[in-house]
Scaffold this motif. Structure first.
Motif, PDB file in Angstrom:
ATOM      1  N   UNK B 495       0.894  -1.168   0.000  1.00 38.17           N
ATOM      2  CA  UNK B 495       0.000   0.000   0.000  1.00 38.17           C
ATOM      3  C   UNK B 495       0.912   1.193   0.000  1.00 38.17           C
ATOM      4  N   UNK B 496       0.705   2.093  -0.965  1.00 38.61           N
ATOM      5  CA  UNK B 496       1.711   3.136  -1.117  1.00 38.61           C
ATOM      6  C   UNK B 496       1.110   4.376  -1.731  1.00 38.61           C
ATOM      7  N   UNK B 497       1.488   5.494  -1.185  1.00 38.95           N
ATOM      8  CA  UNK B 497       1.126   6.746  -1.813  1.00 38.95           C
ATOM      9  C   UNK B 497       2.316   7.685  -1.764  1.00 38.95           C
ATOM     10  N   UNK B 498       2.427   8.542  -2.723  1.00 42.62           N
ATOM     11  CA  UNK B 498       3.546   9.485  -2.732  1.00 42.62           C
ATOM     12  C   UNK B 498       3.191  10.640  -1.793  1.00 42.62           C
ATOM     13  N   UNK B 499       3.981  10.869  -0.754  1.00 45.11           N
ATOM     14  CA  UNK B 499       3.639  11.907   0.221  1.00 45.11           C
ATOM     15  C   UNK B 499       3.621  13.303  -0.415  1.00 45.11           C
ATOM     16  N   UNK B 500       2.844  14.181   0.139  1.00 43.59           N
ATOM     17  CA  UNK B 500       2.709  15.525  -0.402  1.00 43.59           C
ATOM     18  C   UNK B 500       4.043  16.271  -0.395  1.00 43.59           C
ATOM     19  N   UNK B 501       4.818  16.057   0.632  1.00 39.77           N
ATOM     20  CA  UNK B 501       6.162  16.654   0.733  1.00 39.77           C
ATOM     21  C   UNK B 501       6.971  16.324  -0.521  1.00 39.77           C
ATOM     22  N   UNK B 502       6.860  15.099  -0.942  1.00 39.44           N
ATOM     23  CA  UNK B 502       7.564  14.661  -2.131  1.00 39.44           C
ATOM     24  C   UNK B 502       6.969  15.286  -3.383  1.00 39.44           C
ATOM     25  N   UNK B 503       5.634  15.356  -3.442  1.00 40.56           N
ATOM     26  CA  UNK B 503       4.988  15.939  -4.618  1.00 40.56           C
ATOM     27  C   UNK B 503       5.375  17.402  -4.788  1.00 40.56           C
ATOM     28  N   UNK B 504       5.543  18.081  -3.670  1.00 46.25           N
ATOM     29  CA  UNK B 504       6.003  19.476  -3.767  1.00 46.25           C
ATOM     30  C   UNK B 504       7.388  19.506  -4.403  1.00 46.25           C
ATOM     31  N   UNK B 505       8.211  18.545  -4.012  1.00 46.37           N
ATOM     32  CA  UNK B 505       9.553  18.429  -4.601  1.00 46.37           C
ATOM     33  C   UNK B 505       9.492  18.055  -6.074  1.00 46.37           C
ATOM     34  N   UNK B 506       8.563  17.175  -6.405  1.00 47.52           N
ATOM     35  CA  UNK B 506       8.377  16.758  -7.798  1.00 47.52           C
ATOM     36  C   UNK B 506       7.992  17.953  -8.658  1.00 47.52           C
ATOM     37  N   UNK B 507       7.038  18.731  -8.148  1.00 45.47           N
ATOM     38  CA  UNK B 507       6.575  19.901  -8.898  1.00 45.47           C
ATOM     39  C   UNK B 507       7.729  20.872  -9.118  1.00 45.47           C
ATOM     40  N   UNK B 508       8.503  21.068  -8.076  1.00 47.28           N
ATOM     41  CA  UNK B 508       9.637  21.983  -8.205  1.00 47.28           C
ATOM     42  C   UNK B 508      10.675  21.428  -9.177  1.00 47.28           C
ATOM     43  N   UNK B 509      10.891  20.125  -9.113  1.00 43.06           N
ATOM     44  CA  UNK B 509      11.868  19.506 -10.012  1.00 43.06           C
ATOM     45  C   UNK B 509      11.459  19.702 -11.473  1.00 43.06           C
ATOM     46  N   UNK B 510      10.160  19.700 -11.722  1.00 42.53           N
ATOM     47  CA  UNK B 510       9.681  19.921 -13.090  1.00 42.53           C
ATOM     48  C   UNK B 510       9.978  21.347 -13.533  1.00 42.53           C
ATOM     49  N   UNK B 511       9.724  22.282 -12.638  1.00 39.36           N
ATOM     50  CA  UNK B 511      10.046  23.686 -12.925  1.00 39.36           C
ATOM     51  C   UNK B 511      11.534  23.832 -13.182  1.00 39.36           C
ATOM     52  N   UNK B 512      12.291  23.131 -12.367  1.00 42.16           N
ATOM     53  CA  UNK B 512      13.743  23.186 -12.462  1.00 42.16           C
ATOM     54  C   UNK B 512      14.209  22.671 -13.827  1.00 42.16           C
TER      55      UNK B 512
END
Lengths: 160, 614, 377
Positions: B495-512
């Protein structure tokens, strides 16, 4: 070289954009010719007659025109041609769709038959043209040597 | 590296069950190999149980992996490794979008979701190091203090200084090619005079193009400015030996493993196939350490032996019930009990947890299987303005590590960016996908096709951002009697979900990545298909997150039996003679590929076991 | 014989031919002789590389893995020997030159075999080819038979280097004997001249594994009598083996025995007698070989312009490679890092030719007709 083989080689050169010499240096021409014949079964001779008539034209522009006129619109021939292009470029023969087999009046290939999706040989993987077109090599084959990746790619100008 | 002939056949199941070994190790991967080798040096009797089949490690055996890879009609990161229903492993192509409420059961790992993971691991002798990329990053000092420093995640019960001498041992065993002067950033420090065994591998031409584009670029996050550059990654593969290593003694690279002498694999050739298999064995794999261990005497290996249940008596482990199969093609097995003084589980974070849960042992913390972590990868891809020699070298030689650390970690996940030398392959299936697009969709052929394909492929740049994932108790492995494998062992249920903390990082990585492409004048071709199994949304934007196969957290280490499963030596708090070694012990993964840290911890564990035995 | 007589750069032409060490007068003459022999050693180590490569590359991919691995190890070790010979030559003040006319023999090339010479071909892997390789690497008998020395055919017929074959010339039954002679000359000179007058080569001309790594073992600099002797020992041990036992102290086996394994279809185990390997079987599939033509030359391609072009391009790039090596061996070892990618590139060109079907059913091959040295810088 026998005329059928020569026609096949010229045809492959026309559809892949690699010269006859370049294709011959893969060592795969005869393997692929036999494979395509096997896939086509009873339809092979008409396909080969078509290819031979195209290959007989001396001018590359004429041959291209004939390919576009005769083969591209054909729901029977073009899937074989694009399958052959992919075979050269990727080293994989992909089984043609069931509706092709229906239209061709041929039985579906069994799990060991030449028409199934498969990699014909290690050589087919190693000599695939996709990476070669990009002045590179397939992963796990023909590496360019320690440190070679740090210089600009070598464009091989010596093949005719 | 010579593999002792007959070592995989020498031990019968019967003999293994009749002996009381000093130590039994479950799993012949990097953790098991290192611990076995250390114990063997001290003349302990060790039995390694390997679930996968094991012929003697020979070139012929290895080459059968290579042939299977060549012959695979579609290549995924497990393509060289044969399907074995008796010791199944997850495979990428099995990943499917998960319908809420309906567990996905098509792959080995049953997935409840909501996030569909395509994580894999390899159950053969040598373990996942057969298929790994071999990046060997140390964790940053701040990674050990996430809670106290950033208010996020947890603190390790160890710090960087504690682990430093063990990192050195791991770097020696794996054989790391790197230069210290490139690796001293974001607080990473090295003992004065420390040298890596081999010189750093040169950056690729592509790396240098990217570096040229981003020099003088800086980004500001959470009020802190980070200037950017491309830096080489330390790599666990053979390069030029460092003459200054070990006080001038130098270093002898370890090449391919075989029962007779061969000279191959002693230096990387740029095969561009690190994942899933280095054809020449220039890349480290645990078979090299296993070969050493097996030659010492005292180490036995029993392949085709799957641990089924850890049994207790009087609060200590008395034996492990094992299912031993004769033939991977048949589910027939014999059962037996393997006894030892000390037991070490080294089967990886998911399999260790699965075995513990299948054994139904009491657990003070209740944390076995919980806090599952895997790095979240966010891929971005574009076309460089000029040819950059893509598809050469190792899979990755350099990247941008400047955002591995910083104050912004209070709010969002850190990440490390890999520059991929193998084009868009991971993201799109290039060059196969490019060819198929041109031929099937655009009816291209002949010289036009050749030219267009070349123009695309040779300019492909893939940036892979490896984003931190924090431990979360609801991300977990469980077992369920409904789901078993061919031998009747329980399959892991995730059972797994990507934590919001990580999603914020993901979003930033895309901008980056957009910023980087812009600086390079590269055309951004990134597109995330909502139908993809890894599709997630955050603040109205869609992204695709991929698994990293860096599994951790399921038997986390900590300061007490209530807040963790193991102590700093990876000993189970609840069972004196049981150790759980591997990624499962890591409380955080931050932005470091986990293998180096796993290897380092194993040296600590081996010392502890020797203490126990004396 | 297709050999051009051409002055070797490092040696004065001795018009009387080279006499045996015992009858040479001055240390100077002996030193000249040593340098000549070391140049010939480089030629000899190199001369087996094209035939071994031809056999290796004629094997179809995915087949004959044992043969591939064995041949590859041997080629890699020959390259190591070549580099060690260059180190030796540099150490004693010689000037390596791989660009002299005739450095690369024209194939078929004669090599000595006791009473007669046998022929080394550029040919695909086959039982005949394997027999030839066994002859090349055949071991030195433990005690050289002095009585037979005078009647043996000249080794030098096979190698150019500008020295004529006169009746006075030293004759060797095997390559191993050739190296024994070098070893004897070297040690004699060391006694006569001492280290300072013998080892006059600059140390920075030495190649180490820092600059060049192909495998095959430790590439070490030659700076004194100990390292010089070690270099010769390594070359001979890896080749024929000085001793009668199959495995040396490190458990490695000489080329001769590696080839013998292919002939007999079995690997050696420790303590096996030379004629009886008892290890795991190894498989040879004689059919899984490209039907490469034997000793093909540019002339064979006269009606095939594209093949001619490709073969000429191969010879040209091989010539460049030899020029690079010469440059590197003459004070610029750091440029050897460029040699590695070059070797991988002409592997590709080699394979392209080997894959190519000629009209008569044979496959093409590189011809190794390496042209005369270009003039200029």
């Amino acid at each position: 070289m026998n005329p059928r083989r020569e026609a096949f080689l010229i045809f492959c050169s026309d559809i892949t954009g690699f010269s006859c010499f370049e294709l011959a240096t893969t060592g795969l021409v005869e393997t692929y010719r036999v494979l395509v014949d096997a896939v086509l079964g009873s339809r092979a001779s008409e396909f080969n007659a078509c290819i031979e008539s195209i290959a007989a034209l001396p001018d590359a522009a004429q041959r291209e025109a004939k390919i576009r006129a005769m083969l591209l619109p054909s729901s029977l021939y073009w899937p074989v041609v694009s399958g052959l292009i992919s075979l050269w470029y990727l080293g994989v023969w992909t089984q043609l769709p069931n509706r092709w087999y229906q239209e061709a009046g041929l039985p579906l290939p069994g799990p060991q038959d030449p028409g199934r999706t498969h990699v014909p040989s290690a050589l087919a993987y190693i000599e695939q043209l996709s990476y070669r077109s990009a002045f590179a090599h397939p992963p796990a084959a023909k590496p360019t040597g320690f440190g070679s990746w740090s210089v600009a790619p070598v464009i091989d100008e010596t093949t005719p | 590296m010579l593999f002792p002939q007959g070592a995989t056949k020498k031990t019968t199941f019967k003999a293994a069950c009749e002996t009381v070994h000093d130590v039994v190790i479950v799993g012949g991967g990097v953790a098991g190999a290192i611990i076995a080798d250390e114990l063997a040096k001290a003349h302990k009797s060790v039995l390694i149980l390997e679930a996968g089949p094991a012929e003697d490690m020979t070139l012929a055996g290895y080459e059968s992996y290579l042939r299977r890879f060549y012959g695979a009609t579609s290549k995924d990161n497990q393509a060289p490794y044969p399907v074995n229903p008796n010791a199944p492993m997850p495979r990428g192509p099995e990943a499917r979008k998960i319908t809420p409420g309906q567990p996905a059961t098509g792959g080995y790992i049953v997935q409840n979701g909501p996030f569909a993971s395509d994580t894999t691991y390899t159950r053969v002798l040598g373990g996942t190091t057969m298929h790994w990329e071999a990046k060997v990053l140390r964790m940053l000092p701040e990674d050990f203090h996430m809670r106290s420093q950033f208010g996020q995640g947890v603190d390790w019960p160890l710090n960087y200084e504690d682990l430093e001498p063990y990192y050195e041992l791991a770097e020696a065993e794996i054989g790391v090619s790197a230069d210290v002067e490139d690796q001293q950033y974001l607080g990473l420090k090295f003992r004065k005079g420390y040298e890596f065994p081999m010189q750093g591998l040169p950056l690729s031409y592509l790396d240098r193009q990217v570096d040229r584009g981003i020099e003088n670029t800086a980004v500001t996050v959470a009020g802190e400015t980070h200037s950017l550059r491309v830096r080489p990654f330390p790599q666990g593969r053979n390069g030029i030996p460092n003459p200054r290593y070990a006080g001038g003694q130098g270093f002898k690279p370890v090449g391919a493993v075989n029962t007779a002498q061969v000279e191959i694999g002693e230096r990387c050739q740029g095969n561009n196939n690190c994942v899933p298999l280095c054809p020449v064995q220039a890349k480290y794999h645990a078979g090299k350490t296993l070969a050493k261990a097996l030659k010492r005497g005292g180490v036995r290996l029993l392949p085709q032996a799957v641990a089924a249940k850890v049994q207790l008596r009087d609060g200590r482990v008395s034996h492990i019930a094992v299912k031993h199969y004769a033939d991977p093609a048949s589910p027939a097995f014999e059962e037996g009990n393997i006894r030892a003084k000390v037991f070490v589980l080294c089967a990886n974070a998911i399999e260790n947890a699965r075995l513990m849960l299948q054994s139904d042992l009491p657990s003070t913390s209740g944390l076995v299987g919980r806090n599952l972590m895997d790095h979240a990868y966010l891929l971005s891809w574009g076309l460089m303005p000029e040819r950059c020699g893509t598809m050469r070298g190792t899979n990755c030689t350099g990247g941008i590590v400047d955002l591995r650390g910083g104050t912004f970690r209070r709010q969002q996940a850190a990440f490390s960016v890999d520059i991929h030398n193998d084009g868009w392959g991971w993201a799109t299936g290039a060059p196969y996908s490019d060819l198929t697009l041109l031929v099937d969709d655009e009816n291209e052929f002949g010289c036009d096709l050749r030219r267009k394909l070349a123009e695309r492929v040779t300019r492909q740049l893939l940036l892979a951002a490896m984003v931190d994932v924090l431990p979360s108790e609801s991300n977990r492995i469980t077992v369920d009697p409904r789901y078993t494998d061919a031998l009747g062992n329980l399959r892991p249920v995730m059972s797994y979900n990507v934590p919001e903390y990580t999603l914020r990082g993901v979003a930033y990585a895309r901008e980056f990545s957009r910023l980087v492409f812009q600086r390079l004048g590269a055309a951004d071709h990134t597109a995330y298909d909502p139908e993809d199994y890894g599709y997630v949304t955050y603040e109205g934007e869609g992204y695709i997150v991929r698994g990293g196969n860096h599994l951790a957290g399921t038997h986390m280490m900590g300061t007490s039996p209530r807040n963790s499963v193991v102590n700093t030596e990876q000993r189970s708090w609840d069972h004196d003679n049981l150790y759980l070694a591997g990624g499962g012990s890591l409380p955080t993964i931050a932005t470091a590929n986990v293998t180096l840290t796993i290897a380092a911890l194993c040296y600590k564990t081996a010392s502890a076991i020797l203490r126990d035995l004396s | 014989m297709k050999w051009d007589k051409q002055q070797a750069v490092d040696v004065d032409t001795n018009r009387a031919g080279v006499a045996m060490t015992e009858t040479m007068g001055t240390s100077e003459e002996k030193l000249r002789y040593l340098r000549t022999q070391l140049h010939r050693a480089m030629q000899l180590e190199h001369a087996t590389i094209p035939p071994y490569l031809m056999a290796l590359y004629s094997l179809k991919p995915g087949s004959n893995l044992d043969a591939q691995n064995i041949l590859r190890v041997i080629v890699v070790e020959e390259m190591l020997h070549l580099t060690l010979a260059a180190n030796l030559l540099n150490a004693v003040g010689g000037l390596p030159d791989l660009t002299v006319d005739g450095f690369v023999p024209r194939y078929p090339a004669p090599l000595p075999d006791g009473e007669t010479a046998f022929t080394v071909n550029l040919a695909p892997f086959s039982p005949d080819t394997l027999e030839t390789f066994l002859k090349i690497e055949s071991p030195v008998p433990p005690a050289p038979d002095a009585a037979l020395r005078g009647t043996r055919r000249v080794l030098y017929g096979a190698l150019s280097s500008g020295l004529g074959s006169t009746t006075d010339e030293k004759r060797f039954a095997t390559i191993g004997e050739f190296y024994r002679d070098i070893e004897a000359t070297l040690n004699q000179l060391y006694e006569d001249m001492g280290p300072d007058r013998l080892f006059t080569g600059a140390v920075d001309r030495q190649v180490t594994s820092n600059y060049y790594y192909s495998g095959g073992g430790e590439l070490f600099p030659v700076t004194d009598i100990a390292s010089a002797n070690r270099a010769i020992q390594l070359i001979v041990q890896q080749g024929e083996g000085y001793t009668e036992s199959v495995h040396d102290a490190e458990g490695e086996i000489a080329h001769y025995y590696r080839f013998y394994q292919l002939k007999v279809g079995r690997y050696y185990q420790r303590n096996d007698p030379p004629d009886g390997p008892s290890g795991p079987p190894l498989d040879v599939d004689w059919e899984a070989v490209f039907p490469v033509g034997k000793n093909l030359s540019m002339d064979d391609y006269r009606h095939l312009p594209e093949v001619r072009h490709a073969a000429a391009a191969f010879n040209e790039s091989y010539g460049s490679f030899l020029r690079l090596l010469t440059d590197a061996f003459n004070g610029r070892p750091q440029i050897l890092s460029e040699a590695v990618p070059m070797m991988f590139r002409f592997r590709d060109k080699f394979l392209q030719l080997v894959h190519y079907p000629l009209p008569d059913g044979r496959h093409a091959a590189p011809t190794f007709e390496i042209g005369p040295r270009r003039c200029g810088p």
